[in-house]
Design a protein around this motif. Structure first.
Motif, mmCIF file in Angstrom:
data_model
loop_
_atom_site.group_PDB
_atom_site.id
_atom_site.type_symbol
_atom_site.label_atom_id
_atom_site.label_comp_id
_atom_site.label_asym_id
_atom_site.label_seq_id
_atom_site.Cartn_x
_atom_site.Cartn_y
_atom_site.Cartn_z
ATOM 1 N N ASN A 1 1.914 8.616 5.588
ATOM 2 C CA ASN A 1 2.625 9.041 6.796
ATOM 3 C C ASN A 1 2.130 8.285 8.022
ATOM 4 O O ASN A 1 2.916 7.915 8.905
ATOM 5 C CB ASN A 1 2.461 10.538 7.002
ATOM 6 C CG ASN A 1 3.194 11.350 5.949
ATOM 7 O OD1 ASN A 1 4.144 10.868 5.330
ATOM 8 N ND2 ASN A 1 2.769 12.582 5.728
ATOM 9 N N ASP A 2 0.828 8.057 8.077
ATOM 10 C CA ASP A 2 0.254 7.329 9.213
ATOM 11 C C ASP A 2 0.765 5.889 9.240
ATOM 12 O O ASP A 2 1.102 5.355 10.309
ATOM 13 C CB ASP A 2 -1.272 7.347 9.127
ATOM 14 C CG ASP A 2 -1.920 6.718 10.349
ATOM 15 O OD1 ASP A 2 -1.705 7.219 11.460
ATOM 16 O OD2 ASP A 2 -2.647 5.710 10.181
ATOM 17 N N LEU A 3 0.843 5.260 8.069
ATOM 18 C CA LEU A 3 1.358 3.888 7.996
ATOM 19 C C LEU A 3 2.825 3.838 8.419
ATOM 20 O O LEU A 3 3.253 2.914 9.124
ATOM 21 C CB LEU A 3 1.201 3.347 6.576
ATOM 22 C CG LEU A 3 -0.214 2.986 6.125
ATOM 23 C CD1 LEU A 3 -0.243 2.693 4.626
ATOM 24 C CD2 LEU A 3 -0.741 1.793 6.905
ATOM 25 N N GLU A 4 3.605 4.827 7.994
ATOM 26 C CA GLU A 4 5.035 4.822 8.301
ATOM 27 C C GLU A 4 5.305 5.170 9.762
ATOM 28 O O GLU A 4 6.249 4.646 10.365
ATOM 29 C CB GLU A 4 5.761 5.810 7.386
ATOM 30 C CG GLU A 4 5.806 5.350 5.930
ATOM 31 C CD GLU A 4 6.462 6.349 5.013
ATOM 32 O OE1 GLU A 4 6.949 5.941 3.941
ATOM 33 O OE2 GLU A 4 6.483 7.553 5.341
ATOM 34 N N ARG A 5 4.471 6.053 10.333
ATOM 35 C CA ARG A 5 4.685 6.443 11.729
ATOM 36 C C ARG A 5 4.164 5.410 12.725
ATOM 37 O O ARG A 5 4.559 5.427 13.893
ATOM 38 C CB ARG A 5 4.005 7.788 12.009
ATOM 39 C CG ARG A 5 4.743 8.998 11.450
ATOM 40 C CD ARG A 5 4.197 10.280 12.051
ATOM 41 N NE ARG A 5 2.793 10.470 11.729
ATOM 42 C CZ ARG A 5 2.343 11.220 10.742
ATOM 43 N NH1 ARG A 5 3.191 11.869 9.972
ATOM 44 N NH2 ARG A 5 1.059 11.341 10.511
ATOM 45 N N PHE B 1 10.242 -4.918 12.770
ATOM 46 C CA PHE B 1 9.249 -4.203 13.573
ATOM 47 C C PHE B 1 9.342 -4.606 15.042
ATOM 48 O O PHE B 1 9.234 -3.770 15.936
ATOM 49 C CB PHE B 1 7.842 -4.475 13.045
ATOM 50 C CG PHE B 1 7.573 -3.871 11.691
ATOM 51 C CD1 PHE B 1 8.159 -2.677 11.326
ATOM 52 C CD2 PHE B 1 6.734 -4.506 10.789
ATOM 53 C CE1 PHE B 1 7.916 -2.114 10.075
ATOM 54 C CE2 PHE B 1 6.480 -3.943 9.541
ATOM 55 C CZ PHE B 1 7.082 -2.748 9.189
ATOM 56 N N TYR B 2 9.541 -5.900 15.279
ATOM 57 C CA TYR B 2 9.667 -6.381 16.659
ATOM 58 C C TYR B 2 10.915 -5.775 17.305
ATOM 59 O O TYR B 2 10.868 -5.298 18.449
ATOM 60 C CB TYR B 2 9.749 -7.906 16.674
ATOM 61 C CG TYR B 2 9.925 -8.487 18.059
ATOM 62 C CD1 TYR B 2 8.830 -8.690 18.891
ATOM 63 C CD2 TYR B 2 11.199 -8.820 18.542
ATOM 64 C CE1 TYR B 2 9.002 -9.207 20.171
ATOM 65 C CE2 TYR B 2 11.369 -9.343 19.817
ATOM 66 C CZ TYR B 2 10.262 -9.536 20.626
ATOM 67 O OH TYR B 2 10.426 -10.035 21.890
ATOM 68 N N ARG C 1 0.841 -1.209 0.000
ATOM 69 C CA ARG C 1 0.000 0.000 0.000
ATOM 70 C C ARG C 1 0.867 1.247 0.000
ATOM 71 O O ARG C 1 0.563 2.224 -0.716
ATOM 72 C CB ARG C 1 -0.926 -0.016 1.226
ATOM 73 C CG ARG C 1 -1.833 1.225 1.340
ATOM 74 C CD ARG C 1 -2.675 1.416 0.096
ATOM 75 N NE ARG C 1 -3.539 2.572 0.218
ATOM 76 C CZ ARG C 1 -4.159 3.152 -0.799
ATOM 77 N NH1 ARG C 1 -3.996 2.685 -2.036
ATOM 78 N NH2 ARG C 1 -4.939 4.199 -0.608
ATOM 79 N N ILE C 2 1.943 1.249 0.780
ATOM 80 C CA ILE C 2 2.847 2.405 0.796
ATOM 81 C C ILE C 2 3.448 2.621 -0.590
ATOM 82 O O ILE C 2 3.501 3.749 -1.094
ATOM 83 C CB ILE C 2 3.951 2.203 1.850
ATOM 84 C CG1 ILE C 2 3.356 2.282 3.263
ATOM 85 C CG2 ILE C 2 5.049 3.255 1.691
ATOM 86 C CD1 ILE C 2 4.348 1.957 4.369
#
Length: 331
Positions: A112-116, A245-246, A16-17
């Motif tokens: 930006n919301d997905l990345e933050r 991410f972890y 999506r990004i």
């Protein structure tokens, strides 16, 4: 209950990004052109507006209550017409620009919301993702073994020898046909030879068909293997994202704890300064801590942790000492 973070979900997030970035990149030149057009008409509106104001407020007889001259009146009417047309063009330009601007701004906000706010997988999510990667890897190994076994079970036939035999039979048939025609050999010999030729041709055709099927199997195995290797690449990329991410979530959690420890250290330093004030001003005068006391926290190579200087708040320390004395002396 928090939904599990899966390879599919993190790959969908990444896709999506990338999709949003591609949309913005493709539409940005068009948006820039639309903005340029809107700015051009805004400039035109402002320019005509100033011209209209200038002629309306010109210090002529009109300023003393007289009417505009015929020339000024005609010019004023022209400016009014030009202003109306410019405003109409500006509205059209903004109607084309603003929807696209709003859409791209919404997409930028979503990106930006997905990345933050990356997902935070649990250990169980990581275990499930690792199991998914291993499952695809096992399928690949099993398929490779099956392909090797199939290739071993279907050895390459010697079709050249069979074709050579058929060529020999054809030569023999040609000679036999001539000998029968001149009465040297009987017709029955030709029938026998034709039967042998038909059988040889059938055997060659069967062997070639079997070879074609064997090659088709190998191509099928390879295509299936290509698909699984693509699947493995996809799930491996997702698994790596989950690990990242972890790791980042745990890193920032520990970073928060480290900052809290530094805050606690600063608090202890302040209390020590309070004890010093009590000893120095109300006790035997022994100085426990120097006025220049400080602790430098100078981290190197630690992302998110900045240099800090921890110093006692001497005014607060004196107040702490006085409050302690008040508690002691209060009856």
């Amino acid at each position: 209950m928090t939904a599990p973070v899966t390879i599919e979900s993190v790959n969908a997030r990444s896709a999506r990004i990338s999709e949003i970035e591609e949309i913005i990149e493709n539409k940005w030149p068009e948006l820039d052109a639309l903005k340029t057009e809107a700015d051009r008409w805004q400039w035109k509106v402002d320019a005509v507006q100033r011209q209209l104001e200038n002629i309306t407020h010109r210090p002529t007889k009109a300023a003393r209550g007289a009417t505009l001259s015929a020339a000024d009146k005609a010019q004023k009417e022209k400016y009014e017409t030009d202003l109306s047309q410019a405003r109409e063009e500006l509205r059209a330009a903004l109607n084309a620009y603003e929807p696209m601007h709003d859409e791209l701004a919404r997409l930028e906000s979503e990106k930006n919301d997905l990345e933050r706010n990356p997902p935070v997988p649990s250990l169980s999510d990581l275990k499930a993702a690792h199991a998914e990667v291993m499952a695809v890897s096992v399928k690949i190994e099993q398929l490779k073994q099956s392909a090797e076994q199939a290739a071993t079970q279907a050895p390459e036939p010697d079709t050249d020898a069979m074709a050579t035999e058929i060529d020999s039979l054809l030569v023999e048939r040609d000679l036999l046909a001539a000998e029968i025609d001149i009465g040297i050999k009987p017709e029955s010999e030709l029938k026998k030879l034709s039967t042998r030729l038909t059988k040889a041709r059938k055997e060659l055709a069967d062997v070639q068909e079997a070879a074609d099927i064997g090659q088709a199997k190998q191509r099928g195995y390879q295509r299936r293997l290509d698909t699984l290797e693509t699947d493995l690449s996809i799930v491996t990329a997702g698994y790596k994202l989950l690990l990242s991410f972890y790791a980042r979530a745990e890193y920032h959690a520990e970073l928060g704890r480290l900052n809290a420890l530094l805050d606690k250290l600063a608090e202890s330093l302040g209390k020590m300064a309070g004890c010093n004030a009590l000893s120095l001003n109300s006790g035997d005068g022994l100085e426990l801590i120097s006025p220049s006391a400080q602790i430098w926290a100078t981290p190197e190579g630690i992302t998110g942790l900045t240099q800090r200087t921890l110093k006692p708040d001497w005014a607060s320390a004196r107040m702490q000492a006085q409050q302690l004395l008040d508690k002691i002396t209060k009856q």
